[in-house]
Design an enzyme around this catalytic site. Structure first.
Site, PDB file in Angstrom:
ATOM      1  N   PRO A   2       0.827  -1.215   0.000  1.00 48.08           N
ATOM      2  CA  PRO A   2       0.000   0.000   0.000  1.00 48.08           C
ATOM      3  C   PRO A   2       0.857   1.258   0.000  1.00 48.08           C
ATOM      4  O   PRO A   2       1.826   1.366   0.746  1.00 48.08           O
ATOM      5  CB  PRO A   2      -0.798  -0.130   1.305  1.00 48.08           C
ATOM      6  N   GLU A   3       0.489   2.208  -0.853  1.00 45.22           N
ATOM      7  CA  GLU A   3       1.200   3.482  -0.937  1.00 45.22           C
ATOM      8  C   GLU A   3       0.249   4.603  -0.542  1.00 45.22           C
ATOM      9  O   GLU A   3      -0.861   4.344  -0.071  1.00 45.22           O
ATOM     10  CB  GLU A   3       1.782   3.660  -2.338  1.00 45.22           C
ATOM     11  N   LYS A  54       2.144   7.840   4.042  1.00 45.66           N
ATOM     12  CA  LYS A  54       2.001   6.411   4.278  1.00 45.66           C
ATOM     13  C   LYS A  54       1.594   6.097   5.714  1.00 45.66           C
ATOM     14  O   LYS A  54       1.963   5.058   6.268  1.00 45.66           O
ATOM     15  CB  LYS A  54       3.305   5.684   3.939  1.00 45.66           C
TER      16      LYS A  54
END
Length: 393
Positions: A2-3, A54
């Site tokens: 995930p970014e 993030k």
């Protein structure tokens, strides 16, 4: 992994499902998670979320009714980092995901649960947490601060590295990850292995020339973006926002459906693109020249057509999986690979023999040699072990 866009979508998801809901009780942690307990409990509380690069921060707000009890818990911020596979899920209690490691239960007749799911357990959370100080401004939600932070620190040693590696430095590019860096560089036709400072100094010159700013309401209503020509820093904002605008269909980790996101990609893992591992071992996809700072001695690879991982054929019949082949030598014949396998097998046999009570290491090697020559453990092995025991070996 995930970014920035995925974490922002996660915060939007939490706010959507938690609006108007009341949660109750203690926050529960799974037994196998090594993350800290969340010391929060309340008869009634609400949950809101916000993202920054993030990271995602959940705020637990106690709901006070009637007389205020001083013993009631105060609000708490819990900061999440998703690692390789983290995401939020909202389910019925009986449908709780397998890898739900932190759970918040609703106050309903049929309770539901908001959970942080992390199959690979690289994610983490921090009770009473704050944004990490070493992370820079968010490329999506703090664009002006992000741009100023980069251009005012170009003398930093981080910008002596290739631009593809500098883009992963969260001190300056908070929210950019592996697939985003490939897409950003590809759209500007910038080779991944050119010095980051050489690319960004040109933008610093433009800033000093006093170019006018224009508002771009479609991309960021409250931010000023340079709309005359797209540059590297502006794409660090607009490209992640494109993923956010894909909505929930762009990234659905619970359903493992990435088809919309993959269809949007122009470079990352796309057929025909070249790939190369950078100096940190991360794969970068690009088109054309890699650049003068490309790692020496590493082979370029051309991306092949993506294949769905499916063990079933079109008729729904399971395909026979190919049997494992013996390791081969340099010319495709049994050679060094087979010898190494034999040596490993002999070492395992020697260790098993050495673990027998009353058998010395020297005699255990003899046992292995007898096994190898005779093909079985046989009486010879037994006689050796008895002799060694008699000698006190």
């Amino acid at each position: 992994m995930p970014e920035g866009p995925e974490l922002h979508l996660a915060s939007l998801f939490v706010n959507k499902v938690c609006t108007g809901l009341v949660f109750t009780g203690a926050v529960q942690k799974s037994a196998i998670s090594k993350c800290p307990e969340v010391p929060f409990t309340s008869d009634a509380y609400s949950i809101t979320a916000i993202s920054r690069g993030k990271e995602v921060r959940l705020t637990l707000n106690p709901i006070r009714a009637g007389k205020v009890n001083r013993a009631v818990a105060q609000s708490m911020d819990v900061v999440f980092r998703f690692g390789m596979s983290g995401y939020f899920s909202f389910n019925k209690v009986e449908e709780l995901p397998k890898h739900a490691h932190l759970r918040f239960y609703t106050k309903e007749k049929i309770p539901k649960v908001l959970s942080f799911v992390d199959p690979r357990r690289f994610g983490s959370w921090q009770p009473n947490g704050t944004w990490q100080a070493e992370r820079g401004p968010c490329v999506m939600l703090e664009y002006q601060q992000f741009r100023l932070n980069v251009l005012s620190h170009l003398s930093d040693r981080s910008f002596e590295k290739p631009i593809c590696e500098a883009l992963l430095n969260q001190k300056y590019f908070n929210g950019i990850g592996n697939y985003l860096r490939a897409e950003i560089l590809h759209r500007l036709s910038i080779p991944p292995f050119v010095k980051a400072r050489n690319v960004l100094e040109r933008l610093q010159t433009k800033e000093a020339s006093g170019d006018e700013w224009k508002l771009s309401e479609d991309e960021a209503p409250n931010e000023k973006l340079r709309t005359e020509t797209a540059d590297l820093l502006s794409l660090c904002h607009t490209v992640p926002m494109e993923v956010v605008n894909l909505g929930e269909k762009g990234y659905e980790p619970a359903k493992k459906d990435y088809s919309v996101l993959m269809a949007w990609m122009q470079c990352y893992s796309v057929e025909g693109m070249m790939s190369l591992r950078d100096h940190n071992g991360r794969t970068i996809w690009f088109k054309g020249d890699a650049g003068p700072m490309a790692p020496k001695g590493r082979k370029l690879a051309r991306t092949k057509k993506r294949k769905l991982k499916d063990d079933d054929d079109d008729n729904g019949v399971a395909k026979d999986k190919p049997s494992k082949k013996l390791p081969k030598g340099r010319k495709g014949k049994p050679g060094n690979g087979c010898k190494k396998a034999e040596v490993k097998q002999e070492i395992r046999q020697w260790r098993r023999a050495a673990s027998q009570p009353g058998v010395s290491r020297q005699s255990s090697r003899r046992i292995v040699r007898l096994k190898r020559n005779s093909g079985s453990a046989g009486p010879a092995v037994c006689s050796v072990t008895k002799q060694d025991k008699h000698q006190g070996g």
